[in-house]
Enzyme design. Structure first.
Site, short mmCIF file in Angstrom:
data_model
loop_
_atom_site.label_atom_id
_atom_site.label_comp_id
_atom_site.label_asym_id
_atom_site.label_seq_id
_atom_site.Cartn_x
_atom_site.Cartn_y
_atom_site.Cartn_z
N GLU A 1 -5.25 -9.20 2.15
CA GLU A 1 -4.65 -9.10 3.48
C GLU A 1 -4.94 -10.32 4.36
O GLU A 1 -4.12 -10.71 5.19
CB GLU A 1 -5.12 -7.82 4.16
CG GLU A 1 -4.50 -6.55 3.59
CD GLU A 1 -5.28 -5.97 2.42
OE1 GLU A 1 -6.17 -6.68 1.88
OE2 GLU A 1 -5.02 -4.82 2.04
N HIS B 1 -19.52 -24.95 22.41
CA HIS B 1 -20.04 -24.34 21.19
C HIS B 1 -21.53 -24.06 21.28
O HIS B 1 -22.04 -23.19 20.59
CB HIS B 1 -19.75 -25.25 19.99
CG HIS B 1 -19.99 -24.59 18.67
ND1 HIS B 1 -20.02 -25.29 17.48
CD2 HIS B 1 -20.22 -23.30 18.32
CE1 HIS B 1 -20.26 -24.46 16.48
NE2 HIS B 1 -20.38 -23.25 16.96
N GLY C 1 -12.45 -21.04 14.69
CA GLY C 1 -13.69 -21.34 13.98
C GLY C 1 -13.93 -20.42 12.80
O GLY C 1 -14.88 -20.62 12.05
N HIS D 1 -1.83 -2.47 5.15
CA HIS D 1 -2.07 -1.11 4.66
C HIS D 1 -3.13 -0.43 5.50
O HIS D 1 -4.33 -0.69 5.34
CB HIS D 1 -2.49 -1.16 3.20
CG HIS D 1 -2.74 0.20 2.59
ND1 HIS D 1 -1.89 1.25 2.80
CD2 HIS D 1 -3.72 0.65 1.80
CE1 HIS D 1 -2.34 2.31 2.15
NE2 HIS D 1 -3.45 1.97 1.55
N GLY E 1 0.85 -1.19 0.00
CA GLY E 1 0.00 0.00 0.00
C GLY E 1 0.88 1.23 0.00
O GLY E 1 2.07 1.18 0.32
N SER E 2 0.30 2.38 -0.32
CA SER E 2 1.10 3.59 -0.49
C SER E 2 1.79 4.03 0.79
O SER E 2 2.95 4.47 0.77
CB SER E 2 0.20 4.73 -1.01
OG SER E 2 -0.89 4.94 -0.11
N GLU F 1 3.04 2.36 3.07
CA GLU F 1 4.11 1.45 3.50
C GLU F 1 5.33 1.48 2.57
O GLU F 1 6.36 0.88 2.88
CB GLU F 1 3.61 0.00 3.57
CG GLU F 1 2.51 -0.24 4.57
CD GLU F 1 1.16 0.17 4.01
OE1 GLU F 1 0.55 1.09 4.59
OE2 GLU F 1 0.74 -0.37 3.00
#
Length: 528
Positions: A53, A283, A402, A76, A31-32, A34
């Site tokens: 990502e 669960h 999960g 980013h 990304g810009s 980074e």
């Protein structure tokens, strides 16, 4: 005359620190904000590109678990962190050490709410990171990353995040000397003595092992402790790692995430020792006692928060390997008779359509014991537990969370961390569509990775689970049918050869060829 030395920048200090920490693989999607981090990218570093990502974080998760060191992720700003949050959540539940750096707009324009800024960068990933920060000053960035690494590696391990404004990288800074930090805390001896005395005095012990056994490297110690006490050994509900050889005489099977069923399966034991797992993960809503009547529960866990909510019994907090080693150092108790052996599963037979049991039984017969399985096929997991036994430490990974979208990229990360080892990504058709882009990364990295897609054209786990919520057997479950997905074509579009198998007679040869391939291959298997 010689020129003055080049001033050290934040980038210089961070790269130097990462190199010293052994974190030279960067899992990222660019990304810009980074870009300055990667200017003059060092030749001894490796940029591992993921096409989304969530794929980036999944690959980094598998890599960190298999390498036993924190992985480095670059995302980013707010949008990239948001896309990654599902697998950040999974990394948190997996207790995976991971240092995430996230881009941020320049400090000088942050007061004006600029495009691609993150308004509350340190708050965005919470509560599913152990620690997060946007340093107050550019020169604080290297120290923040050093602290983040130590936080990630301290048990219970987990992801951390450092937000870094784009204009920080070229600011002056000082080099950081890594410190020696001991991350393993020995459990309190008096508390362990109580556990050991109770083990010696009981008549019918049962162990329940969780993912922390394998994470801590305590596999051999747990096997020795179970053999010393002739204890039946169960795997804890929803465990993301294998903590005991599933072909061992004392192995008793897997606990479901349901309170009443757990109590039933543990019935007849007078002591239950939970090692490296919650007691217990549920669960669905349940009622009644958490352990059978007359049974005492003891827990050894690396997570004080887990110990705090355990509803009954006594908990000891500390490193699993150290704790079990201390229990083994005690005088051996009198020999107990062995418990009754586990009833073997019936042999699966070929049929049309193929059963999942037949597919996994065939895979078990072809797979080498050291091959690694990364699984994300929730509806097939109970079948896998009967027909594809894991017998060695470090050969099984799945998600504790999960959440879907972990398995395919995690298989890539595991293969990258274990060069030359065959990795099998055992993935459901529904699960695969969350992070299918991971195939492209596997191809580019030329990894010996076999993706096995179990295609039943539905979200079977939801359909199977629906009766727990009042659905009749014939009631439709909306949104759970997945017809018409061509996984072979999807794989080929990402540069990976693919084969579809519909007939049981063709399965063995297709699997054999796929497991011999030195580069990625996808096998789509149509099952009932």
């Amino acid at each position: 005359m010689t020129g003055s030395p080049k001033p050290v920048t934040v980038r210089d200090a961070v790269i130097d620190l990462l190199r010293k920490l052994g974190m030279t693989s960067v899992f990222a999607n660019p990304g810009s904000t980074e870009l300055p981090m990667f200017r003059d990218f060092p030749s001894d570093f490796r940029y591992v590109l993921g096409l989304q990502e969530a794929v980036v974080v999944g690959m980094a998760d598998g890599y960190a678990q298999a390498s036993r060191n924190a992985s480095l992720v670059n995302l980013h700003s707010a949008a990239g962190v948001g896309n990654a949050m599902g697998n950040i959540f999974t990394a948190y539940k997996n207790r995976t050490p991971m240092v995430i750096t996230a881009g941020q707009q320049a400090r000088s324009i942050l007061p004006f709410d600029p495009f691609l800024s993150s308004a509350q960068a340190a708050e965005l990933p919470k509560p599913y990171v152990k620690w997060s920060i946007e340093p107050a000053r550019a020169e604080d960035v290297p120290l923040a990353i050093a602290r983040a690494y130590h936080m990630a590696m301290q048990e219970p391990r987990g992801p951390v995040l450092v937000s870094i404004p784009v204009d920080d990288w070229d600011r002056p800074a000082e080099l950081v000397t890594p410190r020696a930090v001991s991350y393993e805390v020995r459990p309190e001896p008096v508390a362990l003595e109580q556990v050991g005395a109770a083990l010696d005095a009981c008549e019918r012990p049962a162990f329940v092992v969780g993912a922390a056994v394998d994470r801590a490297g305590a596999w051999d110690q747990v096997v020795a402790l179970a053999e010393r006490h002739s204890a039946r050994v169960f795997v804890a509900p929803m465990s993301g790692r294998c903590g005991f050889p599933e072909d061992h005489r004392l192995f008793a099977g897997f606990l479901p995430a349901m309170r009443e069923k757990i109590v039933t399966l543990l019935g007849g034991h007078d002591l239950i020792l939970v090692l490296g797992a919650p007691a217990f993960t549920y669960h669905v809503e349940g009622s009644g006692p958490h352990v059978p009547a007359g049974a005492a529960l003891y827990q050894l866990t690396d997570d004080a928060a887990t110990a705090a909510w355990t509803p009954v019994g006594a908990s000891v907090v500390g490193n699993l390997r150290l704790g079990v080693s201390d229990l083994l150092a005690r005088r051996a108790p009198p020999v107990r008779p062995l418990p009754a052996p586990r009833t073997p599963r019936p042999v699966a037979v070929p049929a049309w359509p193929m059963s999942t049991a037949f597919v996994l039984q065939t895979l078990a017969g072809l797979r080498a014991a050291g091959d690694i399985v990364v699984e994300e096929a929730p509806s097939a997991r109970p079948v896998m537990q009967g027909y594809l036994p894991m017998t060695r430490s470090g050969t099984f990974y799945t998600m504790d969370s999960g959440g879907l979208g972990y398995g395919m990229p995690a298989a890539v990360g595991v293969a990258l961390a274990r060069p030359g080892t065959r990795v099998i990504g055992l993935i459901g058709d529904g699960s695969s569509m969350y992070s299918i882009q991971a195939i492209w990364s596997a191809v580019q990295l030329k990894l010996p990775l076999t993706f096995v897609i179990l295609n039943n054209a539905r979200y079977a786990a939801l359909q199977d689970f629906a009766p727990e919520f009042g659905f009749a057997d014939t009631d439709p479950v909306q949104g759970t049918d997945l017809p018409g997905i061509d996984f072979v074509s999807l794989a080929k579009g990402l540069g990976c050869p693919g084969v579809r198998v519909s007939e049981a007679a063709a399965l063995r040869d297709a699997l054999s060829a796929a497991l011999r391939s030195a580069t990625p291959v996808l096998l789509e298997v149509e099952v009932e």
